[in-house]
Scaffold this motif. Structure first.
Motif, PDB file in Angstrom:
ATOM      1  N   ARG A 129       0.921  -1.219  -0.277  1.00  0.00           N
ATOM      2  CA  ARG A 129      -0.273   0.249   0.112  1.00  0.00           C
ATOM      3  C   ARG A 129       0.505   1.827   0.143  1.00  0.00           C
ATOM      4  NH1 ARG A 129      -3.311  -2.295   4.767  1.00  0.00           N
ATOM      5  NH2 ARG A 129      -4.974  -4.390   4.214  1.00  0.00           N
ATOM      6  N   ASP A 130       2.592   1.207   0.247  1.00  0.00           N
ATOM      7  CA  ASP A 130       3.249   2.351   0.602  1.00  0.00           C
ATOM      8  C   ASP A 130       3.990   1.625  -0.463  1.00  0.00           C
ATOM      9  OD1 ASP A 130       4.974   4.471   1.199  1.00  0.00           O
ATOM     10  OD2 ASP A 130       5.111   3.864   3.318  1.00  0.00           O
ATOM     11  N   PRO A 131       3.745   2.513  -2.325  1.00  0.00           N
ATOM     12  CA  PRO A 131       5.053   2.948  -2.724  1.00  0.00           C
ATOM     13  C   PRO A 131       6.832   3.105  -2.548  1.00  0.00           C
ATOM     14  CG  PRO A 131       4.052   4.019  -3.263  1.00  0.00           C
ATOM     15  CD  PRO A 131       2.985   3.537  -1.992  1.00  0.00           C
ATOM     16  N   ASN A 132       6.762   3.419  -1.923  1.00  0.00           N
ATOM     17  CA  ASN A 132       7.980   3.878  -0.566  1.00  0.00           C
ATOM     18  C   ASN A 132       8.520   3.221  -0.039  1.00  0.00           C
ATOM     19  OD1 ASN A 132       8.044   6.654  -1.334  1.00  0.00           O
ATOM     20  ND2 ASN A 132       6.126   7.223  -0.793  1.00  0.00           N
ATOM     21  N   ALA A 133       7.584   1.924   1.029  1.00  0.00           N
ATOM     22  CA  ALA A 133       8.410   1.047   1.393  1.00  0.00           C
ATOM     23  C   ALA A 133       8.398  -0.111   0.323  1.00  0.00           C
ATOM     24  CB  ALA A 133       7.607   0.642   2.469  1.00  0.00           C
ATOM     25  N   ILE A 134       7.896  -0.437  -0.588  1.00  0.00           N
ATOM     26  CA  ILE A 134       8.102  -1.072  -1.123  1.00  0.00           C
ATOM     27  C   ILE A 134       9.376  -0.803  -2.352  1.00  0.00           C
ATOM     28  CG2 ILE A 134       6.951  -1.930  -3.267  1.00  0.00           C
ATOM     29  CD1 ILE A 134       6.163  -3.951  -0.723  1.00  0.00           C
ATOM     30  N   GLY A 135      10.264   0.135  -2.380  1.00  0.00           N
ATOM     31  CA  GLY A 135      10.687   0.953  -3.096  1.00  0.00           C
ATOM     32  C   GLY A 135      12.161   0.349  -1.838  1.00  0.00           C
ATOM     33  N   ILE A 136      11.889   0.482  -0.672  1.00  0.00           N
ATOM     34  CA  ILE A 136      13.163   0.502  -0.297  1.00  0.00           C
ATOM     35  C   ILE A 136      13.519  -1.691  -0.203  1.00  0.00           C
ATOM     36  CG2 ILE A 136      13.710   0.159   2.127  1.00  0.00           C
ATOM     37  CD1 ILE A 136      12.576   3.085   2.775  1.00  0.00           C
TER      38      ILE A 136
END
Length: 924
Positions: A395-402
């Motif tokens: 749900r959080d693209p920034n978390a998935i980016g990491i």
């Protein structure tokens, strides 16, 4: 690289996380480069390849106005040669020292409000940056990253100035009992492979590495064909690709060939053991088994197996060891690696435990699973927990980016998605098979060695290469994105609906479309008054921790299973007169989650067995803290500035008093505290996300609008309080690191006219990684890994406090203290430059904008606004006040309130052992 005894769940992150101007410097091309072509795409994520071999992964999503950039170099501690341990980690530090074009990288980050970090692990080095959506900031950051890829100074001078900082970080790890144990287990489990070395490296290598070897290491590995760029969140993909092409694409493909790692760890041929003896209070047991690389199909079953073993409260180790009082916790150390790694588990035991008996039971639980095979129901529950965690993260693209960077270090970003797919297919047969295959005594590393006449060897199968594995992989339909949201205070106020219920509880509801229909929930309960809470502070700390350990119709395990079913997270916490509940979910599951939250808050059962577990865990944590410099210094400072009489709810207790209070507590005390004080009268409830506003308001009213307690809430005032300046030095034997804390109370609340100026003054003094204290103590003199200052003030009382902290080797503390005092004096004497002030203001404003753009932070602001009877307009006014400050107004406020002679200093460390040692300070 820190692991805290009181919070062992941080181990995985901690281990996972540690884990010359160039002749051929590549300038940015003057002309536009052609955009790269896409090579892989799955679930809204697309990979491109530049002509120079660099890979670029884009994950656009405009639902949250935050952009995250990660540059991952495929080099970690396993790539280091003899005498070079710690070299990858040293480079992580030195590339922040600048290039001929970007002389002050931390300052540039701070000026733009970028949250950044660098981490080194066994397989990769990663540089992370996150900021509120800004095309200009993104362009600056990408050009800077391309520049430092090949043009970083990597000079002898920078290495000298950073050396003590790195040693200080090394000493932080040496202070941590679990980190020391993990290091020894790795060193024993691996005979030949470089996974035996953590990224921090050997002290002798770090201190003696020739700069020429470090420069050669940099030129070899910091090249475009060994790097992967990930950009995730809110950005324009087309424009970003062009910037990437113009910056990174202008760097030529290097002529060298990357070294190949060919060392293969042979099968372990018998149990291995290691013992660490150090000062402390808490014993630990570690156990590790060799397992395949993370790409291997067995890894998914092993991940489920780990869940089944150590999950709290349903895991077998928790039920057999923690619930029975033989241990206070069991947790994993995550070592999912590019090459065959380890399944490592750590067990924390009460002081004085029989470790022989505990180890025997632990080994039996792990290696005799055939006696009680895992069932399909157990596996389904563990499997769903892993899948829920993945879905929440998506749900959080920034978390998935990491998260993508870890998959990249294992071969390909798509492995993250493939791993999820594989977990979905794991059965009980798979779990029982891998348990039997890998959890064998000859494959075990613990604290014992037992010879055998018939050695057994576990052959670790090779994992397929990522390209073959993912040749036809397509992934799934991308998760639905949310709206592009403007995080300005005015828009937040315009979009937020506030309701008041019959019992004076308030609800702030911000409905908006979010990625994955995500929803954030926060509830603050305000409890009691000064008289009624007297003598009951210990209960106030334990009650929140007991709420999720059993409630009407649900025990602790059932609550955990219910949260997994709802694809949600929920936690409770609190302080003396405030209790809180924080939860995340999605639109579909929000009604059921609110029902569960109401049950947890209103009808806890306080099980006896859970109370004893909690009591033991808290006592263990306190006893562990009694020998740690950070905790010892903090306790001394809190006790010195304690203005409250004995029995007052805000009274600061010594370690011994805390232990005595917890030991004297009865379960009925907790039940009575809940009956007397818990209610939603005057509560602040905030909900942000994809919701049906009318339905949610009605449900919250039904669940919480009629709940009151016998004792009404009345705020306890915290007036300004001063004491004469003191300097206390406390001994913590056998600790390689020391702690400095300093404090100065000030008669300033958030409504005081000097408050904005003091906030800015603190930011300039020590409020970030580009501040005077940081520049002097860490960057120039290299005395401390961490140093800074803070200024906090009450929103309702005219009371505030300046604080200063530093961590350093004990022999360096005199120099650290002197440097801090000198910087304060220089600030007060010489004042502040116009540019320095503007940078501080701009950085703070960008950081605040980023906080509003993150729903998990914004919801806390909305809840606090309800309690304080404020709106985001107040936040906007404060930002206007910041913009209005001048160098003269900030300096005048600092001179009125920051009085060096009145600062109290508290230091804790092994100063007796350090006496006579030469300081490791690097002189200018």
């Amino acid at each position: 690289m820190m692991i805290r005894n009181a919070a062992p769940w941080r181990v995985a992150a901690a281990v996972g996380s540690l884990m010359l101007a160039l002749v051929l410097a590549a300038p940015v091309a003057a002309r536009q480069q052609a955009q790269p072509e896409a090579v892989h795409s799955a679930e809204g994520i697309t990979e491109y390849v530049l002509d120079n071999g660099m890979r670029v992964v884009l994950f656009p999503d405009s639902s949250k106005p935050v952009t995250t950039v990660n540059v991952t170099y495929l080099v970690g501690s396993r790539h280091e040669n003899y005498g070079e341990t710690g070299m990858a980690h040293l480079l992580e530090h030195l590339v922040f020292k600048g290039t001929p074009t970007h002389g002050d990288i931390p300052g540039g980050m701070r000026q733009r409000g970028i949250r950044y970090n660098g981490t080194t692990s066994l397989d990769r080095t990663n540089y992370f940056a996150s900021f509120a959506t800004s095309p200009d900031t993104l362009e600056w950051l990408l050009h800077m990253e391309a520049d430092r890829m090949v043009n970083s100074h990597i000079s002898r001078e920078d290495l000298d100035s950073e050396m003590t900082v790195v040693r200080n970080e090394m000493e932080l790890g040496e202070n941590e009992p679990v980190m020391a144990l993990v290091q020894r287990i790795l060193g024993s489990a691996y005979t030949w492979h470089n996974y035996s070395n953590l990224p921090i490296g050997a002290r002798s290598d770090v201190e003696n590495v020739p700069i020429e070897r470090l420069q050669a290491f940099y030129r070899t590995w910091y090249q475009p064909d060994n790097a992967v760029l990930v950009v995730a969140g809110d950005f324009d993909p087309v424009a970003t690709l062009q910037i990437v092409a113009d910056s990174f694409g202008a760097i030529p493909r290097p002529e060298r060939t990357l070294p190949v790692s060919y060392t293969v760890e042979p099968p372990q041929d018998g149990e291995r053991s290691v013992t660490v003896r150090r000062v402390g209070k808490t014993p630990y047991l570690g156990i590790a088994y060799h397992v395949p690389a993370s790409r291997h199909p067995d890894s998914s079953a092993l991940a489920v197996l780990q869940q089944l073993l150590v999950h709290t409260p349903t895991g077998r180790l928790h039920r057999a060891l923690v619930e029975q009082g033989k241990a206070t916790g069991a947790f994993p150390v995550d070592l999912s690696l590019d090459q065959p790694g380890l399944m490592m588990l750590i067990v924390e035991a009460p002081e004085g435990s029989d470790l022989d008996a505990l180890e025997a039971q632990l080994v039996s639980l792990l290696e005799d699973t055939a006696a009680e095979p895992f069932t399909e129901d157990e596996v389904a529950e563990a499997r769903q927990r892993l899948l829920t965690g993945f879905e929440v993260a998506m749900r959080d693209p920034n978390a998935i980016g990491i998260a993508l960077t870890e998959a990249i270090s294992q071969g390909d970003w798509r492995l993250l998605l493939l791993g999820r797919d594989r977990v979905e297919q794991v059965t009980a047969d798979d779990v029982n098979r891998v348990a039997a295959a890998y959890l064998q005594h000859s494959n075990r590393t613990t604290g014992r060695f037992i010879p055998t006449d018939a050695p057994e060897r576990v052959e670790i199968p090779a994992a397929p290469d990522a390209a073959t594995l993912l040749e036809d992989y397509q992934g799934r339909e991308a998760m639905a994105a949310g709206e592009a949201f403007d995080p300005s205070p005015a828009n937040i106020d315009a979009r937020t609906a506030v309701s008041t219920f019959d019992n004076a509880a308030e609800l702030a509801l911000l409905a908006k479309s979010t990625r994955g229909e995500a929803v954030q929930v926060r509830i603050h309960l305000y409890l009691g008054d000064e008289d009624s809470l007297g003598g009951r502070a210990t209960e106030s700390q334990l009650v929140p921790a007991m709420l999720t350990r059993g409630t009407e119709g649900l025990d602790r395990a059932a609550i955990s299973r219910r949260l997994t079913e709802l694809k949600s997270t929920l936690s409770t916490g609190g302080s003396t007169n405030v209790a809180s509940l924080v939860a995340t979910t999605d639109r579909e599951n929000l009604p059921a989650l609110l029902e569960l939250a109401a049950t947890i808050l209103r009808r806890p059962t306080f099980p006896e067995s859970e109370f004893e577990q909690l009591r033991t865990q808290m006592l263990t944590g306190i006893r562990s803290a009694m020998t740690e410099p950070q905790a010892v210094a903090a306790s001394a400072m809190n006790r010195y500035f304690d203005q409250w009489p004995e029995g007052h709810p805000y009274r600061s207790l010594s370690f011994e008093e805390q232990i005595e209070a917890i030991q004297a507590l009865e379960l009925e005390d907790l039940r009575a505290f809940h009956r007397d004080f818990y209610s939603t009268a005057n509560a602040a409830i905030a909900i942000v996300g994809d919701v049906d506003a009318g339905a949610v308001q009605a449900q919250v009213d039904e669940l919480f609008g009629d709940w009151s307690a016998p004792v009404a809430f009345t705020r306890i005032a915290s007036p300004h309080f001063t004491r004469p300046a003191v300097r206390e030095q406390l001994e913590t034997p056998d600790k390689a690191n020391a702690m400095l804390l300093a404090a100065l109370p000030a008669p300033v609340g958030q409504q005081h006219e000097d408050y904005p100026a003091l906030v800015l003054g603190n930011q300039i003094l020590g409020g970030g990684t580009k501040s005077r204290l940081y520049d002097r103590v860490r960057q120039r003199e290299g005395l401390s890994y961490g140093v800074g200052s803070g200024f906090s003030a009450s929103a309702l009382d005219e009371s505030g406090t300046f604080t200063i902290f530093a961590i350093a080797a004990p022999e360096n503390m005199t120099a650290v203290e002197a440097a801090i005092a000198e910087e304060i004096a220089l600030l007060l004497e010489e004042g502040i430059g116009e540019d320095e002030l503007r940078e501080a203001v701009d950085g703070m404003l960008e950081s605040r904008r980023t906080s509003r753009a993150n729903d998990s932070e914004l919801i806390g602001q909305l809840a606090n606004n309800l309690y304080l009877d404020k709106t985001m307009a107040d936040a906007a006014k404060f930002e206007d006040d910041l913009r209005a400050q001048t160098p003269e107004s900030v300096l005048a406020a600092l001179r009125r309130h920051l009085r060096p002679a009145d600062i109290s200093w508290f230091l804790a460390g092994d100063f007796a052992a350090a006496e006579g040692k030469e300081p490791t300070r690097v002189e200018e």
